[in-house]
Design an enzyme around this catalytic site. Structure first.
Site, short mmCIF file in Angstrom:
data_model
loop_
_atom_site.label_atom_id
_atom_site.label_comp_id
_atom_site.label_asym_id
_atom_site.label_seq_id
_atom_site.Cartn_x
_atom_site.Cartn_y
_atom_site.Cartn_z
N ASP A 70 0.83 -1.21 0.00
CA ASP A 70 0.00 0.00 0.00
C ASP A 70 0.86 1.25 0.00
O ASP A 70 2.01 1.24 0.45
CB ASP A 70 -0.97 0.01 1.18
CG ASP A 70 -0.27 0.01 2.54
OD1 ASP A 70 0.68 -0.77 2.71
OD2 ASP A 70 -0.68 0.78 3.43
N GLU A 135 0.01 -0.93 5.88
CA GLU A 135 1.07 -0.42 6.74
C GLU A 135 0.91 1.07 6.93
O GLU A 135 1.17 1.61 8.00
CB GLU A 135 2.45 -0.74 6.14
CG GLU A 135 3.61 -0.53 7.11
CD GLU A 135 4.19 0.88 7.11
OE1 GLU A 135 4.95 1.21 8.03
OE2 GLU A 135 3.87 1.67 6.20
#
Length: 377
Positions: A70, A135
């Protein structure tokens, strides 16, 4: 122009608009490559988050590459010189959201593993990948859930290399061998709302709390140690008032954060905050949120393997550091794993026109491969 394996895979990953928590097939792209060289692929989806656990081998010790697919939002598109999800190479730099944080490192990990396995099909121990799409966000259904799953089945990671962008001035100059703990709090101080012309009929929570906040700001919590700087206390938000100029507010809300060393515990910090607030006679409520424990990987097998690899590939004597924010290493270290963060330069992470030097990608791959050589060949 001929692209190296690492650059080609980086370009493919960077084309995916994988803004937290959407993986947008990045993990599938990686898993397909890893499956071809003998990795057992185990997708783990929790809530709206995609995670990948891939492992080659069944024995210990286990070397794990960890990272995230991400990326943070792009910000204003018209401020970028090119489409953040249409990666471009200009003047030797690769531009795109996630180029530094941290899709090029993911590509380097995959290519390094492919090359290592080709040379050492019967390598000792196991190689693993722990990849998440959460994250940069709440980090609730990502790495922490995968670790919980592994712990339940007693599957242990011996060494973990997180591909976060650790370098500062040149590739490999800084390796993170630990991180400070992070403790957040929301403090609500109760007063009594009233008219500014009649302060004797009201209680101003801003006035009442100010001396306590000043003392919190001036307190020396510890002096740090050889690995960690002194604990820092920072107020990030203060809210009070109705917006009117003639009303004394009834409540004050303060948000603050500790980045703390291994010299203190979260419980000790909480206790000292309560003592200071109580000493000033405040009527208050406080909600705590511990977002990460401090961790430290002392010099040992993993640090030595990384420092040797960096020196051999780049000629750089690397420096160990625990500075900066938190990473998913905070979820992996408590299992007993040795954890290091090693990746590209971090100068443009989360920024408009995020980029990385193309000439760093192949050396990073070589470093990762040599770390595998040093530990599992």
């Amino acid at each position: 122009m001929n692209h190296s394996d690492t650059l080609s895979l980086s370009l493919e990953l960077l084309q995916q608009p994988s803004v937290t928590p959407i993986d947008h097939t990045c993990q599938t792209i990686m898993a397909d490559r890893l499956a071809k060289v003998g990795f057992h692929i185990e997708p783990m989806r929790f809530g709206d988050v995609d995670n990948l656990w891939a492992r080659r081998g069944t024995e210990g010790p286990v070397f794990c590459f960890a990272g995230h697919t991400d990326v943070v939002p792009t910000g204003r598109l018209d401020a970028w010189n090119s489409d953040p999800f249409a990666p471009e190479i200009r003047d030797g730099k690769l531009y795109g959201r996630g180029s530094a944080d941290m899709k090029t490192a993911l590509a380097a990990m995959v290519v390094a593993s492919e090359r290592f396995v080709a040379k050492h099909p019967n390598h000792k121990g196991s190689i693993a990948f722990l990849i998440t799409s959460d994250e940069e966000g709440p980090a609730v259904n990502g790495t922490v859930k995968v670790i919980e799953t592994l712990e339940k089945r007693n599957e242990k990671i011996t060494w973990c290399l997180v591909g976060e962008p650790s370098s500062t001035h040149k590739l490999g100059d800084i390796v993170k061998n630990g991180r400070r703990g992070s403790l957040n709090a929301v403090l609500k101080v109760q007063g009594k709302q009233g008219h500014v012309a009649y302060p004797h009929l009201a209680r101003n929570p801003i006035h009442e709390a100010s001396p306590a906040l000043a003392e919190l700001c001036q307190t020396v919590w510890d002096n740090g140690n050889e690995y960690f700087p002194a604990t820092s206390f920072q107020i990030s938000n203060i809210h009070a008032g109705t917006g009117a100029t003639n009303v004394i507010p009834g409540t004050l809300e303060v948000t603050f954060n500790f980045r703390y060393s291994t010299e203190v515990t979260a419980e000790q910090l909480k206790q000292r905050v309560h003592e200071i607030l109580d000493k000033h006679g405040l009527q208050y409520e406080i909600v705590w949120n511990l977002s990460g424990l401090p961790f430290l990987t002392p010099v040992g097998e993993l640090v030595n393997a990384a420092q040797t690899a960096i020196l051999n590939v780049t000629g750089t004597e690397t420096e160990l550091s625990t500075s900066g924010g938190t990473s998913d290493g905070r979820f992996i270290a408590p299992t007993g794993a040795q954890v290091l963060e090693l990746g590209v330069l971090n100068a443009t992470i989360h920024q408009i026109n995020e980029h990385v030097d193309v000439h760093d990608l192949d050396p990073l791959t070589d470093i990762y491969e040599q770390i595998l050589e040093n530990l599992l060949a």
